[in-house]
Scaffold this motif. Structure first.
Motif, mmCIF file in Angstrom:
data_model
loop_
_atom_site.group_PDB
_atom_site.id
_atom_site.type_symbol
_atom_site.label_atom_id
_atom_site.label_comp_id
_atom_site.label_asym_id
_atom_site.label_seq_id
_atom_site.Cartn_x
_atom_site.Cartn_y
_atom_site.Cartn_z
ATOM 1 N N TYR A 223 3.622 2.003 3.049
ATOM 2 C CA TYR A 223 3.933 0.957 2.077
ATOM 3 C C TYR A 223 3.489 1.459 0.719
ATOM 4 O O TYR A 223 4.021 1.499 -0.288
ATOM 5 C CB TYR A 223 3.209 -0.229 2.310
ATOM 6 C CG TYR A 223 3.594 -1.550 1.631
ATOM 7 C CD1 TYR A 223 4.602 -2.443 1.907
ATOM 8 C CD2 TYR A 223 2.855 -1.684 0.262
ATOM 9 C CE1 TYR A 223 4.928 -3.490 1.269
ATOM 10 C CE2 TYR A 223 3.176 -2.779 -0.447
ATOM 11 C CZ TYR A 223 4.276 -3.678 0.214
ATOM 12 O OH TYR A 223 4.428 -4.542 -0.935
ATOM 13 N N SER B 17 -1.557 -7.422 -1.485
ATOM 14 C CA SER B 17 -1.179 -6.281 -2.137
ATOM 15 C C SER B 17 -2.182 -5.590 -3.238
ATOM 16 O O SER B 17 -2.682 -4.496 -3.190
ATOM 17 C CB SER B 17 0.182 -6.336 -2.772
ATOM 18 O OG SER B 17 1.289 -6.673 -1.833
ATOM 19 N N LEU C 34 10.798 -4.808 -0.800
ATOM 20 C CA LEU C 34 11.187 -3.293 -1.034
ATOM 21 C C LEU C 34 12.450 -3.140 -1.338
ATOM 22 O O LEU C 34 12.632 -2.546 -2.276
ATOM 23 C CB LEU C 34 10.764 -2.762 0.202
ATOM 24 C CG LEU C 34 9.327 -2.338 0.717
ATOM 25 C CD1 LEU C 34 9.196 -1.637 1.702
ATOM 26 C CD2 LEU C 34 8.503 -1.766 -0.779
ATOM 27 N N PHE D 21 7.634 -5.125 4.791
ATOM 28 C CA PHE D 21 6.657 -4.087 4.619
ATOM 29 C C PHE D 21 6.463 -3.416 6.060
ATOM 30 O O PHE D 21 6.639 -3.865 6.952
ATOM 31 C CB PHE D 21 5.502 -5.121 4.495
ATOM 32 C CG PHE D 21 5.165 -6.267 5.259
ATOM 33 C CD1 PHE D 21 4.362 -5.774 6.499
ATOM 34 C CD2 PHE D 21 5.759 -7.421 5.292
ATOM 35 C CE1 PHE D 21 4.010 -6.893 7.485
ATOM 36 C CE2 PHE D 21 5.438 -8.347 5.980
ATOM 37 C CZ PHE D 21 4.745 -8.014 7.107
ATOM 38 N N SER E 187 6.129 -8.046 -1.322
ATOM 39 C CA SER E 187 6.996 -7.497 -0.274
ATOM 40 C C SER E 187 8.321 -7.488 -0.021
ATOM 41 O O SER E 187 9.011 -7.990 0.829
ATOM 42 C CB SER E 187 6.184 -7.906 1.201
ATOM 43 O OG SER E 187 4.694 -7.834 1.116
#
Length: 256
Positions: free
Chosen positions: A189, A22, A79, A182, A77
């Motif tokens: 993203y 990320s 969310l 993701f 990851s």
């Protein structure tokens, strides 16, 4: 559904790999997060309040914690968990908004008055009755609704970007449930990342009403960063949204 045997240490290892991926993939967004964090931390250096005024700063620290927790979930990851965290922070910011404008309500909040237990709905109702009420809450209420849909309940909406179907060599269909979420498109993203950062920026603007009154010295560089961040976040979020709506779905470098 095929079950894969992975233990807790495997899971932690995947999280750490996702954090590194990320930071590499979303360096510019991480820099925006850093600037939002910087404007949050600046008032803490100089703010002094009496015990009677402590509720709003306590809510501010609660929101700042969720800034860290929500972004760490994004980087790992997760969310849905990031959105759930942001939703709690919005509730706290809306509570602070009421207390900043109506400080006499602090006792009711401390005594767990039901008004504050349903703060989002009550603020929304007051805006419906008086269109000029709580102008800084409008966009946050919309984000709160999105967070509630995708991040706060165990219904099918919370499975977004978790479920996947694949055809096995024997032509059987495999239904996969991923522990990490993701989008395949990096701009989608990026959009979610920017929505979370922007939500916390909008929450900060509420607390700034309190700081403008309580801080004796205002740093012009801090003010400049605040003024610059708003348009930048809005432009970046909109650009990411437009890109992921119109481009193919390249795969991000993520584990599942």
């Amino acid at each position: 559904m095929k079950i894969h045997d992975k233990d807790f240490l495997d899971y932690l290892g995947m999280e750490e790999r996702n954090i590194l991926a990320s930071i590499v993939n979303f360096r510019q967004e991480f820099d925006l997060f850093y600037n939002v964090d910087r404007i949050y931390r600046e008032p803490l250096i100089r703010l002094t309040v009496s015990e009677d005024e402590a509720v709003v700063p306590q809510l501010y620290l609660f929101v700042h914690f969720h800034l860290y927790f929500s972004v760490s979930c994004i980087l790992r990851s997760h969310l849905s968990e990031a959105l759930s965290s942001a939703r709690k922070a919005i509730d706290a910011a809306l509570t602070a908004y009421v207390l900043i404008l109506k400080p006499e309500q602090a006792t009711a909040y401390v005594n767990r008055d039901k008004y504050f237990q349903f703060i989002k709905g009550n603020v929304q109702n007051e805006i419906t009755q008086n269109n000029s009420a709580y102008p800084l809450a409008r966009e946050l209420l919309k984000i709160h609704d999105a967070c509630s849909e995708f991040g706060s309940h165990a219904d099918i909406s919370s499975f977004f970007h978790r479920l996947e179907t694949k055809t096995a060599p024997d032509n059987k269909t495999e239904l996969l449930f991923h522990y990490f979420q993701f989008p395949r498109n990096p701009d989608e993203y990026r959009f979610h990342f920017l929505v979370v950062i922007q939500a916390f920026y909008l929450m900060f603007r509420i607390f700034k009403l309190f700081f403008d009154e309580k801080l004796k010295i205002i740093d012009p560089r801090w003010e400049g960063t605040i003024a610059q961040l708003g348009p930048t976040l809005d432009q970046r979020r909109q650009a990411a949204y437009e890109r992921f709506q119109t481009t193919p779905n390249p795969t991000l470098n993520r584990t599942r």
